[in-house]
Design a protein around this motif. Structure first.
Motif, PDB file in Angstrom:
ATOM      1  N   SER A   9     -42.063  43.496 -14.712  1.00  0.00           N
ATOM      2  CA  SER A   9     -42.272  42.781 -13.452  1.00  0.00           C
ATOM      3  C   SER A   9     -42.203  43.707 -12.243  1.00  0.00           C
ATOM      4  O   SER A   9     -42.648  43.338 -11.146  1.00  0.00           O
ATOM      5  N   ILE A  10     -41.628  44.906 -12.438  1.00  0.00           N
ATOM      6  CA  ILE A  10     -41.479  45.841 -11.318  1.00  0.00           C
ATOM      7  C   ILE A  10     -42.674  46.781 -11.290  1.00  0.00           C
ATOM      8  O   ILE A  10     -42.791  47.707 -12.082  1.00  0.00           O
ATOM      9  N   THR A  11     -43.585  46.516 -10.369  1.00  0.00           N
ATOM     10  CA  THR A  11     -44.779  47.339 -10.194  1.00  0.00           C
ATOM     11  C   THR A  11     -44.750  47.984  -8.817  1.00  0.00           C
ATOM     12  O   THR A  11     -43.979  47.571  -7.936  1.00  0.00           O
ATOM     13  N   ARG A  12     -45.580  48.983  -8.615  1.00  0.00           N
ATOM     14  CA  ARG A  12     -45.633  49.628  -7.297  1.00  0.00           C
ATOM     15  C   ARG A  12     -46.041  48.623  -6.218  1.00  0.00           C
ATOM     16  O   ARG A  12     -45.517  48.653  -5.112  1.00  0.00           O
ATOM     17  N   VAL A  66     -28.487  42.021   1.009  1.00  0.00           N
ATOM     18  CA  VAL A  66     -29.003  42.486  -0.277  1.00  0.00           C
ATOM     19  C   VAL A  66     -30.247  41.690  -0.644  1.00  0.00           C
ATOM     20  O   VAL A  66     -30.194  40.465  -0.770  1.00  0.00           O
ATOM     21  N   GLY A  67     -31.366  42.390  -0.814  1.00  0.00           N
ATOM     22  CA  GLY A  67     -32.612  41.770  -1.241  1.00  0.00           C
ATOM     23  C   GLY A  67     -32.923  42.151  -2.676  1.00  0.00           C
ATOM     24  O   GLY A  67     -32.326  43.072  -3.240  1.00  0.00           O
ATOM     25  N   LEU A  68     -33.885  41.446  -3.276  1.00  0.00           N
ATOM     26  CA  LEU A  68     -34.205  41.648  -4.695  1.00  0.00           C
ATOM     27  C   LEU A  68     -35.690  41.919  -4.886  1.00  0.00           C
ATOM     28  O   LEU A  68     -36.528  41.248  -4.290  1.00  0.00           O
ATOM     29  N   ILE A  69     -35.986  42.902  -5.746  1.00  0.00           N
ATOM     30  CA  ILE A  69     -37.372  43.124  -6.152  1.00  0.00           C
ATOM     31  C   ILE A  69     -37.796  42.030  -7.127  1.00  0.00           C
ATOM     32  O   ILE A  69     -38.882  41.477  -7.042  1.00  0.00           O
ATOM     33  N   THR A  70     -36.931  41.711  -8.092  1.00  0.00           N
ATOM     34  CA  THR A  70     -37.153  40.568  -8.986  1.00  0.00           C
ATOM     35  C   THR A  70     -35.936  39.662  -8.870  1.00  0.00           C
ATOM     36  O   THR A  70     -34.813  40.149  -8.793  1.00  0.00           O
TER      37      THR A  70
END
Length: 354
Positions: free
Chosen positions: A177-180, A162-166
């Motif tokens: 914080s979540i941008t393309r 499991v990886g994280l975007i933030t």
């Protein structure tokens, strides 16, 4: 490092008032571990001797003052400091954080200088490590500054990644914080890690939505439609097998996670709550995407267990094994990428026996 040498595993001791010293010594109390690696603990002989005596553990170690004196098939303790340090088990204080960072900085410096092959970090307390010289929410952010590459927190176990975007971002700041661009970077990072570090040729990656039910067509937020879906569509055009976004509430309970090589969660608890529910005590925190390898156990300082000889060391041991395994796969990938045709011929046309 020659083929005969064992991988040198550098170990930072973590918060000295926590369970770091205990799980390190318990891991290497089994002398068979020395068949896989040569450990170097960044602390002091005095500190580790105190832990050993207090916990009644049967482990022999070798004190050194410089890394050039590492002895294979021994548990090496590098004296990062010489003074006697007072340990107050279970107490969150400035001393615990100060010496945790002394250990970490020395270990990271050795990792950058290639004096150790991989780094395994024992847990720190994110509050008491803060200072003018260390203003980071955790290991991952500090390593991202010190090492090369795009870091990504990747929790791994035998059956789940499991990886994280933030990662360590406050709930109120997640959406902005979540941008393309961030989505693209994180997915590219995990994709390359799956190929280079885990030996997967065409990895399948699932992405969890930002909002409940991925927004329900804008009823519960528009970010999934305006940010996440367009980013994933663009990534798919480049040939990567990326699927989603999936509603996070049913993704793990339905067993759908088993159909993918990795899952990307939008934020910390969305990914780590199910991961730790399914793999706690056997999971490993891996900082993917950097030019050096770092792993850690999937738990914290456990102040409530410190000094009681009750801490489980299985996750730390898995962190050691994972670091070794990733290092070996990455080295093999480098060899294959350097001259794949030459290596391919060797496999296809072995020399005839005379």
């Amino acid at each position: 490092m020659s083929k005969e040498d064992k991988i040198v595993v550098g170990i930072s001791v973590g918060d000295i008032n926590g369970i770091g010293g205990e799980i390190i010594l318990k891991t290497f109390e089994d002398s068979r571990m020395l068949e896989f690696c040569t450990p170097v603990v960044f602390a002091s002989v005095r500190l580790m001797s105190f832990y050993k005596k207090h916990l009644g553990l049967d482990v022999n170690f070798h004190g050194i003052d410089k890394l050039e004196d590492i002895v294979p098939k021994r548990v090496n303790i590098l004296n990062v400091w010489k003074e006697q340090v007072e340990v107050n088990f279970g107490e969150e204080n400035q001393t615990g954080g100060e010496y945790a960072i002394k250990s970490l900085k020395k270990a990271v410096s050795a990792l950058k200088d290639e004096k150790i092959d991989v780094l395994v970090t024992a847990p720190i307390n994110k509050s008491n490590v803060q200072s003018e010289s260390f203003n980071f929410p955790g290991h991952t952010d500090y390593l991202a500054q010190e090492l090369e590459g795009d870091s990504l927190m990747l929790m791994i176990s035998e059956e789940l990644r499991v990886g994280l975007i933030t990662d360590h971002v406050a709930i109120k700041d997640i959406v902005k914080s979540i941008t393309r661009d961030r989505i693209d970077k994180k997915i590219n990072t995990i994709y390359h890690s799956l190929v280079e570090d885990f030996g997967l040729n065409k990895p399948k990656i699932a992405v969890l939505g930002i909002n409940p039910h991925t927004g329900d067509n804008g009823v519960i937020g528009s970010e999934d439609d305006t940010i996440l879906r367009p980013a994933l569509d663009n990534i798919r055009k480049n040939g990567k097998m990326v699927f989603g976004p999936y509603a996070a509430d049913s993704f793990f309970g339905s067993g759908n996670y088993k159909n993918f090589d990795a899952i990307i969660a939008s934020y910390h608890d969305q990914g780590l709550i199910p991961f730790k529910t399914l793999a706690f005590g056997k999971g490993v925190n891996y900082t993917a995407g950097l030019n050096r390898i770092r792993t850690s156990p999937d738990h914290g300082t456990a102040f409530d267990l410190a000094g009681k000889n009750e801490a489980h060391f299985e996750s730390f041991r898995e962190a050691v094994f994972s670091a070794i395994s990733i290092y070996e796969r990455r080295e093999e990938y480098k060899k294959l990428s350097k001259n794949p045709l030459k290596i391919g011929r060797k496999k296809a046309y072995p020399k005839k026996k005379s």
